[in-house]
Scaffold this motif. Structure first.
Motif, mmCIF file in Angstrom:
data_model
loop_
_atom_site.group_PDB
_atom_site.id
_atom_site.type_symbol
_atom_site.label_atom_id
_atom_site.label_comp_id
_atom_site.label_asym_id
_atom_site.label_seq_id
_atom_site.Cartn_x
_atom_site.Cartn_y
_atom_site.Cartn_z
ATOM 1 N N GLU A 296 0.800 -1.646 0.148
ATOM 2 C CA GLU A 296 -0.212 0.010 0.086
ATOM 3 C C GLU A 296 1.048 0.979 -0.271
ATOM 4 N N MET A 297 2.300 1.159 1.094
ATOM 5 C CA MET A 297 3.031 2.709 0.679
ATOM 6 C C MET A 297 3.425 2.717 -0.639
ATOM 7 N N TRP A 298 3.911 1.452 -1.347
ATOM 8 C CA TRP A 298 4.946 1.832 -2.127
ATOM 9 C C TRP A 298 3.687 2.360 -3.878
ATOM 10 N N LYS A 299 2.392 1.678 -3.366
ATOM 11 C CA LYS A 299 1.207 1.391 -4.444
ATOM 12 C C LYS A 299 1.591 3.772 -4.023
ATOM 13 N N SER A 300 1.254 3.904 -2.627
ATOM 14 C CA SER A 300 0.514 5.479 -2.543
ATOM 15 C C SER A 300 2.357 6.640 -3.069
ATOM 16 N N MET A 301 2.824 5.899 -3.144
ATOM 17 C CA MET A 301 4.314 6.962 -3.100
ATOM 18 C C MET A 301 4.962 7.144 -4.670
ATOM 19 N N VAL A 302 4.550 5.829 -5.189
ATOM 20 C CA VAL A 302 4.550 5.437 -7.213
ATOM 21 C C VAL A 302 3.799 6.462 -7.198
ATOM 22 N N GLU A 303 2.377 5.958 -6.968
ATOM 23 C CA GLU A 303 0.819 7.338 -7.507
ATOM 24 C C GLU A 303 1.477 8.743 -6.758
ATOM 25 N N VAL A 304 1.844 8.930 -6.406
ATOM 26 C CA VAL A 304 2.674 11.054 -6.037
ATOM 27 C C VAL A 304 3.856 10.726 -6.827
ATOM 28 N N MET A 305 4.497 10.302 -7.335
ATOM 29 C CA MET A 305 5.287 10.406 -8.338
ATOM 30 C C MET A 305 4.786 10.261 -9.245
ATOM 31 N N SER A 306 3.951 9.766 -10.191
ATOM 32 C CA SER A 306 2.947 9.509 -11.192
ATOM 33 C C SER A 306 2.901 10.764 -11.362
ATOM 34 N N GLU A 307 1.626 11.479 -10.352
ATOM 35 C CA GLU A 307 1.010 12.419 -10.845
ATOM 36 C C GLU A 307 1.498 13.722 -10.956
ATOM 37 N N GLN A 308 2.670 13.723 -10.655
ATOM 38 C CA GLN A 308 3.514 15.181 -10.542
ATOM 39 C C GLN A 308 4.304 14.593 -11.589
ATOM 40 N N GLY A 309 4.364 13.750 -12.296
ATOM 41 C CA GLY A 309 5.511 13.856 -13.889
ATOM 42 C C GLY A 309 6.855 13.590 -13.628
ATOM 43 N N LEU A 310 6.756 12.423 -12.657
ATOM 44 C CA LEU A 310 8.207 12.361 -12.791
ATOM 45 C C LEU A 310 8.720 11.259 -12.356
ATOM 46 N N LEU A 311 8.068 10.872 -13.267
ATOM 47 C CA LEU A 311 8.446 9.050 -13.622
ATOM 48 C C LEU A 311 8.692 9.445 -14.920
ATOM 49 N N ALA A 312 9.714 8.331 -15.885
ATOM 50 C CA ALA A 312 10.174 8.408 -16.799
ATOM 51 C C ALA A 312 9.405 7.765 -17.639
ATOM 52 N N ARG A 313 8.775 7.091 -17.009
ATOM 53 C CA ARG A 313 7.842 6.012 -17.881
ATOM 54 C C ARG A 313 6.266 5.636 -17.248
ATOM 55 N N PRO A 314 5.193 5.071 -17.609
ATOM 56 C CA PRO A 314 4.805 4.148 -16.484
ATOM 57 C C PRO A 314 5.092 3.178 -15.406
ATOM 58 N N LEU A 315 4.870 2.929 -14.213
ATOM 59 C CA LEU A 315 5.170 2.025 -13.222
ATOM 60 C C LEU A 315 4.839 1.113 -12.922
ATOM 61 N N ASP A 316 3.975 -0.121 -12.717
ATOM 62 C CA ASP A 316 3.763 -0.899 -11.890
ATOM 63 C C ASP A 316 4.468 -0.658 -10.245
ATOM 64 N N SER A 317 3.252 -0.565 -9.934
ATOM 65 C CA SER A 317 3.948 0.026 -8.283
ATOM 66 C C SER A 317 4.657 -1.232 -7.641
ATOM 67 N N GLY A 318 4.878 -2.290 -8.010
ATOM 68 C CA GLY A 318 5.093 -3.843 -7.613
ATOM 69 C C GLY A 318 6.667 -3.984 -8.047
ATOM 70 N N GLU A 319 7.305 -2.477 -8.987
ATOM 71 C CA GLU A 319 8.061 -3.143 -9.112
ATOM 72 C C GLU A 319 9.629 -2.495 -8.023
ATOM 73 N N PRO A 320 9.431 -1.448 -8.016
ATOM 74 C CA PRO A 320 10.287 -1.012 -7.123
ATOM 75 C C PRO A 320 10.859 -2.354 -6.051
#
Length: 335
Positions: A296-320
């Motif tokens: 849940e925490m990783w999902k939230s962190m990935v979503e925050v960074m995705s929302e802010q356009g900080l990712l180079a590509r869409p990322l599944d929250s289970g990857e990192p």
């Protein structure tokens, strides 16, 4: 004569066979492991020092070397290149690098609460992120300081604030320009910089990203997919010993300070003790196990960074991240 030959033959055979009967197993070679820290030696990494000095790494047949980090140290490159087997990174950096295709994977969250805070002097009119506009903020940096830059951007973007209206300058771990009044806002850790500033008698306004929905783990232990694939047992051994050291640091933080002072360049026991006291509730949150991570925490962190356009590509929250090794250390089933 034949009898003599027979006895000599039997004697020779027994001599030839003797080494194979009495030979002891060869000792297993000690595995050399390198851990890249975020900053220079300080209480921030006390659990790792405890694991070293208490012999927990040695019990796992590991010889561990610590590399100091800093603002000018590219921690990611050191881990990915193999200069270090493990690194203390932030989840933002791990997520960002994964989105770029780098094979970094988190294996434990040492700091389950963030230590990052932005500070302004008490006599300023800066009380919230909106007050950063048209001010000078020390939120640029690489290496260990990249966490501040990413946290700043995420907070400002989430609030819809125009970052172009902020004069962003490099983060200075000595806070010289902030002390002199040339910089209006600086990020720091509640476990480090904040303590140093208060020790100087400064009264400060604190702006916490957590209060604006930017909730992240802080110091996170990471390795590469290559090591996960080729040496999974090495990861389990290293993590088990490290967490044992952190558990002991939490239970006996004064001993942890004593051990930390063996590593620090400046032998300031009062400062290291204050850092330990500030760090304890971030590491030992009373939830789950030390170092534990949740999907849940990783999902939230990935979503925050995705929302802010900080990712180079869409990322599944289970990857990192990978929970396998925490589960092995704590002997828990699938969750």
């Amino acid at each position: 004569m034949n009898r003599v030959k027979m006895l000599l033959t039997l004697l020779l055979a027994s001599i030839i066979m003797l080494p194979s009967c009495t030979q002891q197993p060869l000792p297993v070679a000690t595995d050399e492991v390198t851990l890249q820290l975020k900053w220079s030696h300080q209480a921030q990494f006390a659990g790792f020092y405890m694991a070293q000095e208490k012999g927990y790494y040695a019990q796992e047949n590991l010889k561990v070397k610590f590399l100091e980090g800093g603002q000018d140290v590219d921690i990611v490159r050191r881990v990915i290149s193999g200069q270090a087997d493990f690194g203390v990174l932030t989840p933002e950096i791990i997520i960002k690098e994964r989105s770029k295709g780098e094979p970094l994977t988190a294996i434990a969250a040492i700091y389950r609460r963030s230590a990052v805070v932005f500070v302004a002097k008490n006599d300023s009119d800066i009380l919230r992120p909106g007050d950063f506009l048209k001010k000078k903020v020390a939120a640029a940096g690489e290496g260990g300081a990249e966490e501040f830059a990413l946290r700043f951007r995420a907070m400002m973007k989430r609030l819809g604030l125009d970052i172009s209206m902020v004069e962003i300058v490099p983060y200075d771990p000595a806070y010289t320009a902030f002390y002199d009044g040339e910089v209006h806002v600086t990020p720091c850790y509640v476990t480090g910089g904040l303590i140093k500033m208060r020790k100087k008698g400064l009264r400060l306004n604190l702006i916490r990203p957590d209060d604006y929905g930017i909730r992240f783990y802080s110091d996170t232990l990471a390795t590469t997919e290559k090591i996960i694939a080729e040496r999974p047992e090495l990861i389990t051994r290293f993590l088990r010993a490290s967490l044992k050291g952190w558990q002991e640091a939490v239970e006996d933080y004064q001993k942890a300070v004593e051990i930390t002072l063996k590593y620090t360049r400046t032998k300031d026991a009062e400062l290291q003790n204050a850092m330990m006291e500030a760090m304890l509730p971030l590491v030992h949150t009373g939830e789950d196990y030390l170092g534990w991570m949740t999907p849940e925490m990783w999902k939230s962190m990935v979503e925050v960074m995705s929302e802010q356009g900080l990712l180079a590509r869409p990322l599944d929250s289970g990857e990192p991240y990978n929970l396998r090794f925490l589960k092995e250390v704590y002997r828990v089933g699938s969750q």
